[in-house]
Design a protein around this motif. Structure first.
Motif, mmCIF file in Angstrom:
data_model
loop_
_atom_site.group_PDB
_atom_site.id
_atom_site.type_symbol
_atom_site.label_atom_id
_atom_site.label_comp_id
_atom_site.label_asym_id
_atom_site.label_seq_id
_atom_site.Cartn_x
_atom_site.Cartn_y
_atom_site.Cartn_z
ATOM 1 N N ASP A 50 0.860 -1.177 0.000
ATOM 2 C CA ASP A 50 0.000 0.000 0.000
ATOM 3 C C ASP A 50 0.897 1.227 0.000
ATOM 4 O O ASP A 50 2.132 1.114 -0.021
ATOM 5 C CB ASP A 50 -0.957 -0.018 1.200
ATOM 6 C CG ASP A 50 -0.242 0.096 2.532
ATOM 7 O OD1 ASP A 50 1.007 0.144 2.560
ATOM 8 O OD2 ASP A 50 -0.926 0.155 3.554
ATOM 9 N N SER A 51 0.291 2.404 0.021
ATOM 10 C CA SER A 51 1.090 3.624 -0.106
ATOM 11 C C SER A 51 2.111 3.754 1.039
ATOM 12 O O SER A 51 3.208 4.265 0.829
ATOM 13 C CB SER A 51 0.225 4.873 -0.127
ATOM 14 O OG SER A 51 -1.119 4.608 -0.191
ATOM 15 N N MET A 74 2.436 8.977 -5.726
ATOM 16 C CA MET A 74 3.266 7.934 -5.097
ATOM 17 C C MET A 74 4.704 8.040 -5.607
ATOM 18 O O MET A 74 5.656 7.921 -4.843
ATOM 19 C CB MET A 74 2.699 6.550 -5.398
ATOM 20 C CG MET A 74 1.318 6.353 -4.819
ATOM 21 S SD MET A 74 0.668 4.717 -5.218
ATOM 22 C CE MET A 74 -0.909 4.814 -4.407
ATOM 23 N N HIS A 184 -13.616 4.495 -4.973
ATOM 24 C CA HIS A 184 -14.241 3.983 -3.747
ATOM 25 C C HIS A 184 -15.604 4.627 -3.475
ATOM 26 O O HIS A 184 -16.508 3.992 -2.940
ATOM 27 C CB HIS A 184 -13.311 4.214 -2.548
ATOM 28 C CG HIS A 184 -12.118 3.301 -2.541
ATOM 29 N ND1 HIS A 184 -10.947 3.604 -3.186
ATOM 30 C CD2 HIS A 184 -11.928 2.089 -1.978
ATOM 31 C CE1 HIS A 184 -10.089 2.623 -3.012
ATOM 32 N NE2 HIS A 184 -10.653 1.684 -2.277
ATOM 33 N N SER A 223 -7.424 -0.243 5.942
ATOM 34 C CA SER A 223 -6.646 0.115 4.754
ATOM 35 C C SER A 223 -6.480 -1.134 3.876
ATOM 36 O O SER A 223 -6.821 -2.251 4.292
ATOM 37 C CB SER A 223 -5.263 0.607 5.186
ATOM 38 O OG SER A 223 -4.544 -0.470 5.740
HETATM 39 P P1 13P Z 1 -3.794 2.678 0.582
HETATM 40 O O1 13P Z 1 -2.745 2.196 -0.325
HETATM 41 O O2 13P Z 1 -3.208 3.537 1.645
HETATM 42 O O3 13P Z 1 -4.714 1.655 1.125
HETATM 43 O O4 13P Z 1 -4.678 3.744 -0.247
HETATM 44 C C1 13P Z 1 -5.645 3.422 -1.110
HETATM 45 C C2 13P Z 1 -5.597 4.233 -2.325
HETATM 46 O O5 13P Z 1 -6.612 4.611 -2.833
HETATM 47 C C3 13P Z 1 -4.320 4.530 -2.936
HETATM 48 O O6 13P Z 1 -4.496 5.336 -4.018
#
Ligand code: 13P
Ligand code: SF4
Length: 312
Positions: A50-51, A74, A184, A223
């Motif tokens: 994840d990020s 990112m 989302h 997350s």
């Molecule tokens: P995470 O990687 O922190 O779960 O974030 C979700 C997201 O939408 C990344 O663009």
């Protein structure tokens, strides 16, 4: 897809993967891939994550070149945390609409209205916006970060849905920006109720970037990494997944015998999917596109990211 077309595609992927392995060696490069990338990109990654995890990896790698397969903010975070390294992104058009919903002028105006507030920025923001903030966070550490901040008043940018979720775990006053993730936010209560009716034995696991009324329906909220961990460790055998569809790669790898249904077919981030193996090869061959962040912005944004990495 027909069997022949599938075979041809698999052969093409094999060739591209071999070329990537060779280029990685020649260039002393590593590939970081977000969990929302196409399966074949996750397959060639040195680290999937994840990020938060990917930001940590960028900060600690010894490689000279980082190929960041994700979206633009990112890659920028990787460059800010590893300023002496070359950071390549396979396609410059891979942006994040949510990150684009907040800009520096708007944030400065909000800061003027709330002079005592500290600014907490979701990592889904541009380097320029980060440079105007006190600390960053990701969905994996947002609650910890908010509660670590030395102020009773928080300006939160840009995700209103995650902001709403986090506000339930703090006594601090949260002033929440009106941004959201197009992917989302698309998931509705009706989608989830229909899936629950169709799969009564499945648990609903959901990312807090979804709407509050959808998050409320979750048997587990977390997350991307937290969802992956929960599904792996749970005794439950069947899940309805309320996050981006690329997560299925890791879920199935960890638990090949469990069943994962994505809560709607629309849970696909088109920006994440513009990267492909051909573009990974091309960026390593041509050494471009490279991420560039002006040094004065990078220095200020780095302070905000490093504060996040220090929160225990
Ligand atoms: P995470 O990687 O922190 O779960 O974030 C979700 C997201 O939408 C990344 O663009
Ligand atoms: Fe941005 Fe949402 Fe795509 Fe993540 S999933 S990159 S937050 S649009």
């Amino acid at each position: 897809m027909e069997a022949l077309a599938l075979e041809r595609k698999a052969e093409q992927h094999r060739e591209l993967k071999e070329r990537i392995a060779q280029l990685k060696k020649e260039r002393n490069a590593i590939i970081l891939a977000h969990y929302y990338q196409r399966d074949e990109i996750q397959e060639v990654a040195d680290f999937r994550g994840d990020s938060f995890l990917l930001a940590q990896k960028a900060a600690s790698t010894d490689a000279e070149v980082i190929v960041f397969c994700g979206v633009h903010f990112m890659g920028e975070s990787a460059k800010i945390l590893a300023p002496n390294k070359t950071v390549l992104i396979p396609d410059e058009r891979a942006g994040c609409p949510m990150a684009d919903m907040v800009n520096v002028d708007g944030l400065r105006a909000m800061k003027k209205q709330h002079p005592n507030a500290k600014v907490v920025a979701y990592i889904n923001t541009s380097a320029e916006v980060k440079s105007e903030t006190d600390i960053c966070c990701t969905s994996a550490n947002a609650i910890k970060v908010i509660n670590s901040v030395d102020s009773d008043e928080i300006i939160w940018v840009p995700d209103k849905n995650l902001g709403d979720y986090v506000s339930k775990f703090t006594d601090k006053k949260m002033i929440i920006w009106e941004g959201y993730c197009n992917t989302h936010d698309m998931l509705t209560v009706k989608d989830v109720e229909e899936m629950k009716a169709q799969y009564p034995n499945a648990q609903f696991v959901v990312h807090p970037e979804c709407r509050p009324e959808v998050v409320k329906l979750g048997e587990f909220v977390g997350s991307t990494t937290a969802i992956i961990k929960y599904c792996k460790e749970s005794d439950c055998q069947e899940f309805i997944v309320g996050t981006e569809d690329g997560t299925g790669y890791q879920l199935r790898l960890d638990s090949p015998h469990k069943t994962f249904h994505f809560a709607t077919k629309y849970l696909v981030c088109p920006n994440m999917k513009v990267n492909n193996l051909k573009k990974v090869v091309k960026c390593l061959e041509t050494n471009s596109p490279q991420v560039y962040v002006p040094p004065h912005i990078a220095d200020q944004a780095r302070a905000s990211l490093e504060r996040m990495l220090q929160v225990k």
